[in-house]
Design a protein around this motif. Structure first.
Motif, PDB file in Angstrom:
ATOM      1  N   GLY A 108       0.782  -1.235   0.000  1.00  0.00           N
ATOM      2  CA  GLY A 108       0.000   0.000   0.000  1.00  0.00           C
ATOM      3  C   GLY A 108       0.808   1.277   0.000  1.00  0.00           C
ATOM      4  N   GLY A 109       2.041   1.227  -0.493  1.00  0.00           N
ATOM      5  CA  GLY A 109       2.861   2.423  -0.606  1.00  0.00           C
ATOM      6  C   GLY A 109       3.696   2.750   0.616  1.00  0.00           C
ATOM      7  N   VAL A 110       3.751   1.842   1.590  1.00  0.00           N
ATOM      8  CA  VAL A 110       4.581   2.075   2.766  1.00  0.00           C
ATOM      9  C   VAL A 110       6.054   1.951   2.392  1.00  0.00           C
ATOM     10  CG1 VAL A 110       5.170   1.276   5.089  1.00  0.00           C
ATOM     11  CG2 VAL A 110       2.777   1.289   4.341  1.00  0.00           C
ATOM     12  N   PHE A 111       6.407   0.856   1.717  1.00  0.00           N
ATOM     13  CA  PHE A 111       7.779   0.644   1.246  1.00  0.00           C
ATOM     14  C   PHE A 111       7.770   0.470  -0.268  1.00  0.00           C
ATOM     15  CE2 PHE A 111       7.906  -0.975   5.621  1.00  0.00           C
ATOM     16  CZ  PHE A 111       8.911  -0.167   6.121  1.00  0.00           C
ATOM     17  N   TRP A 112       8.830   0.964  -0.920  1.00  0.00           N
ATOM     18  CA  TRP A 112       8.969   0.879  -2.373  1.00  0.00           C
ATOM     19  C   TRP A 112      10.286   0.204  -2.709  1.00  0.00           C
ATOM     20  CZ3 TRP A 112       5.061   2.331  -5.590  1.00  0.00           C
ATOM     21  CH2 TRP A 112       4.022   3.057  -4.997  1.00  0.00           C
ATOM     22  N   ARG A 113      10.264  -0.687  -3.711  1.00  0.00           N
ATOM     23  CA  ARG A 113      11.456  -1.392  -4.176  1.00  0.00           C
ATOM     24  C   ARG A 113      11.743  -0.966  -5.610  1.00  0.00           C
ATOM     25  NH1 ARG A 113      11.686  -6.112  -7.209  1.00  0.00           N
ATOM     26  NH2 ARG A 113       9.459  -6.401  -6.938  1.00  0.00           N
ATOM     27  N   ALA A 114      12.969  -0.506  -5.847  1.00  0.00           N
ATOM     28  CA  ALA A 114      13.358  -0.112  -7.203  1.00  0.00           C
ATOM     29  C   ALA A 114      13.672  -1.351  -8.021  1.00  0.00           C
ATOM     30  CB  ALA A 114      14.578   0.792  -7.155  1.00  0.00           C
ATOM     31  N   LEU A 115      13.176  -1.405  -9.246  1.00  0.00           N
ATOM     32  CA  LEU A 115      13.559  -2.482 -10.156  1.00  0.00           C
ATOM     33  C   LEU A 115      14.912  -2.153 -10.759  1.00  0.00           C
ATOM     34  CD1 LEU A 115      10.228  -3.300 -12.022  1.00  0.00           C
ATOM     35  CD2 LEU A 115      11.068  -4.157  -9.834  1.00  0.00           C
ATOM     36  N   ALA A 116      15.712  -3.168 -11.024  1.00  0.00           N
ATOM     37  CA  ALA A 116      17.070  -2.962 -11.524  1.00  0.00           C
ATOM     38  C   ALA A 116      17.086  -2.418 -12.953  1.00  0.00           C
ATOM     39  CB  ALA A 116      17.854  -4.270 -11.445  1.00  0.00           C
ATOM     40  N   LEU A 117      16.061  -2.724 -13.729  1.00  0.00           N
ATOM     41  CA  LEU A 117      16.079  -2.324 -15.135  1.00  0.00           C
ATOM     42  C   LEU A 117      15.858  -0.829 -15.305  1.00  0.00           C
ATOM     43  CD1 LEU A 117      12.854  -1.905 -16.190  1.00  0.00           C
ATOM     44  CD2 LEU A 117      12.913  -4.336 -15.676  1.00  0.00           C
ATOM     45  N   GLU A 118      16.421  -0.294 -16.372  1.00  0.00           N
ATOM     46  CA  GLU A 118      16.200   1.105 -16.747  1.00  0.00           C
ATOM     47  C   GLU A 118      15.539   1.128 -18.107  1.00  0.00           C
ATOM     48  OE1 GLU A 118      19.238   4.007 -16.297  1.00  0.00           O
ATOM     49  OE2 GLU A 118      20.036   3.052 -14.493  1.00  0.00           O
ATOM     50  N   LEU A 119      14.623   2.075 -18.303  1.00  0.00           N
ATOM     51  CA  LEU A 119      13.873   2.217 -19.541  1.00  0.00           C
ATOM     52  C   LEU A 119      14.142   3.586 -20.138  1.00  0.00           C
ATOM     53  CD1 LEU A 119      10.573   0.808 -18.066  1.00  0.00           C
ATOM     54  CD2 LEU A 119      11.860  -0.267 -19.904  1.00  0.00           C
ATOM     55  N   PRO A 120      13.762   3.785 -21.402  1.00  0.00           N
ATOM     56  CA  PRO A 120      13.800   5.153 -21.933  1.00  0.00           C
ATOM     57  C   PRO A 120      12.843   6.025 -21.111  1.00  0.00           C
ATOM     58  CG  PRO A 120      13.513   3.545 -23.697  1.00  0.00           C
ATOM     59  CD  PRO A 120      13.355   2.808 -22.406  1.00  0.00           C
ATOM     60  N   GLU A 121      12.851   7.309 -21.328  1.00  0.00           N
ATOM     61  CA  GLU A 121      12.037   8.240 -20.539  1.00  0.00           C
ATOM     62  C   GLU A 121      10.574   7.808 -20.504  1.00  0.00           C
ATOM     63  OE1 GLU A 121      11.085  12.984 -20.469  1.00  0.00           O
ATOM     64  OE2 GLU A 121      12.942  12.287 -21.353  1.00  0.00           O
ATOM     65  N   ILE A 122      10.034   7.599 -19.302  1.00  0.00           N
ATOM     66  CA  ILE A 122       8.690   7.045 -19.105  1.00  0.00           C
ATOM     67  C   ILE A 122       7.650   8.158 -19.165  1.00  0.00           C
ATOM     68  CG2 ILE A 122       7.174   5.843 -17.463  1.00  0.00           C
ATOM     69  CD1 ILE A 122       9.735   4.434 -16.428  1.00  0.00           C
ATOM     70  N   GLU A 123       6.531   7.852 -19.837  1.00  0.00           N
ATOM     71  CA  GLU A 123       5.423   8.796 -19.938  1.00  0.00           C
ATOM     72  C   GLU A 123       4.158   8.294 -19.251  1.00  0.00           C
ATOM     73  OE1 GLU A 123       5.174   9.250 -24.174  1.00  0.00           O
ATOM     74  OE2 GLU A 123       6.721  10.792 -24.190  1.00  0.00           O
ATOM     75  N   ALA A 124       3.937   6.968 -19.198  1.00  0.00           N
ATOM     76  CA  ALA A 124       2.729   6.398 -18.580  1.00  0.00           C
ATOM     77  C   ALA A 124       2.994   4.949 -18.210  1.00  0.00           C
ATOM     78  CB  ALA A 124       1.543   6.499 -19.539  1.00  0.00           C
ATOM     79  N   VAL A 125       2.186   4.411 -17.326  1.00  0.00           N
ATOM     80  CA  VAL A 125       2.302   3.005 -16.919  1.00  0.00           C
ATOM     81  C   VAL A 125       0.923   2.450 -16.633  1.00  0.00           C
ATOM     82  CG1 VAL A 125       2.676   3.525 -14.476  1.00  0.00           C
ATOM     83  CG2 VAL A 125       3.566   1.407 -15.413  1.00  0.00           C
ATOM     84  N   ALA A 126       0.710   1.167 -16.940  1.00  0.00           N
ATOM     85  CA  ALA A 126      -0.554   0.482 -16.650  1.00  0.00           C
ATOM     86  C   ALA A 126      -0.212  -0.936 -16.249  1.00  0.00           C
ATOM     87  CB  ALA A 126      -1.469   0.484 -17.885  1.00  0.00           C
ATOM     88  N   LEU A 127      -0.970  -1.512 -15.337  1.00  0.00           N
ATOM     89  CA  LEU A 127      -0.743  -2.881 -14.893  1.00  0.00           C
ATOM     90  C   LEU A 127      -1.615  -3.848 -15.685  1.00  0.00           C
ATOM     91  CD1 LEU A 127      -0.523  -2.304 -11.064  1.00  0.00           C
ATOM     92  CD2 LEU A 127       1.326  -2.954 -12.597  1.00  0.00           C
ATOM     93  N   THR A 128      -1.058  -5.028 -15.965  1.00  0.00           N
ATOM     94  CA  THR A 128      -1.800  -6.099 -16.646  1.00  0.00           C
ATOM     95  C   THR A 128      -1.670  -7.352 -15.795  1.00  0.00           C
ATOM     96  OG1 THR A 128       0.114  -6.839 -17.925  1.00  0.00           O
ATOM     97  CG2 THR A 128      -1.270  -5.137 -18.911  1.00  0.00           C
ATOM     98  N   ALA A 129      -2.456  -8.351 -16.108  1.00  0.00           N
ATOM     99  CA  ALA A 129      -2.413  -9.611 -15.335  1.00  0.00           C
ATOM    100  C   ALA A 129      -1.197 -10.422 -15.691  1.00  0.00           C
ATOM    101  CB  ALA A 129      -3.659 -10.427 -15.599  1.00  0.00           C
TER     102      ALA A 129
END
Length: 129
Positions: A108-129
């Protein structure tokens, strides 16, 4: 869990569990549009009453677990945000996008974990199953 991430170089599918870019995706990803004047971006869970707002200050997030009645600051160590998404079936699972990095919270946003990967400049994100 997978995320679709719109960047300046196109949309990529990312496996959040394996921390891998699965490849380019031929879909459109737009930030969720919510009419609110203070936050930059807002995401809301379909189940429960969690709402997360990306704001232009430190820390970069405010979170409500009662549909916006009360708010708490979150993400003290996170960089400025570009996008946010909450899982439709699990209000504790969220992905936060900074300029070129993804961060995952499973509580619920208490702790955040950074993913190791880097992407080009991000504009939007959506979750899928």
């Amino acid at each position: 869990m997978r995320a679709l991430v719109r960047t300046v170089d196109g949309v990529f599918e990312v496996d959040l569990d394996e921390e891998q870019v699965l490849g380019a995706a031929d879909v459109e990803v737009e930030p969720e549009s919510v009419s609110v004047s203070l936050p930059l971006l807002v995401a809301a869970a379909a189940v429960g009453s969690t709402v997360i707002a990306v704001v232009d200050r430190r820390p970069p997030l405010t979170i409500s677990n009662d549909a916006g009645r009360t708010w708490r600051e979150a993400g003290g160590g996170l960089p400025p945000g570009r996008a946010i998404a909450i899982a439709w079936d699990d209000p504790d699972f969220a992905v936060y996008a900074a300029r070129n990095r993804l961060y995952v919270s499973t509580n619920g946003g208490v702790f955040w974990r950074a993913l190791a990967l880097e992407l080009p400049e991000i504009e939007a994100v959506a979750l899928t199953a």
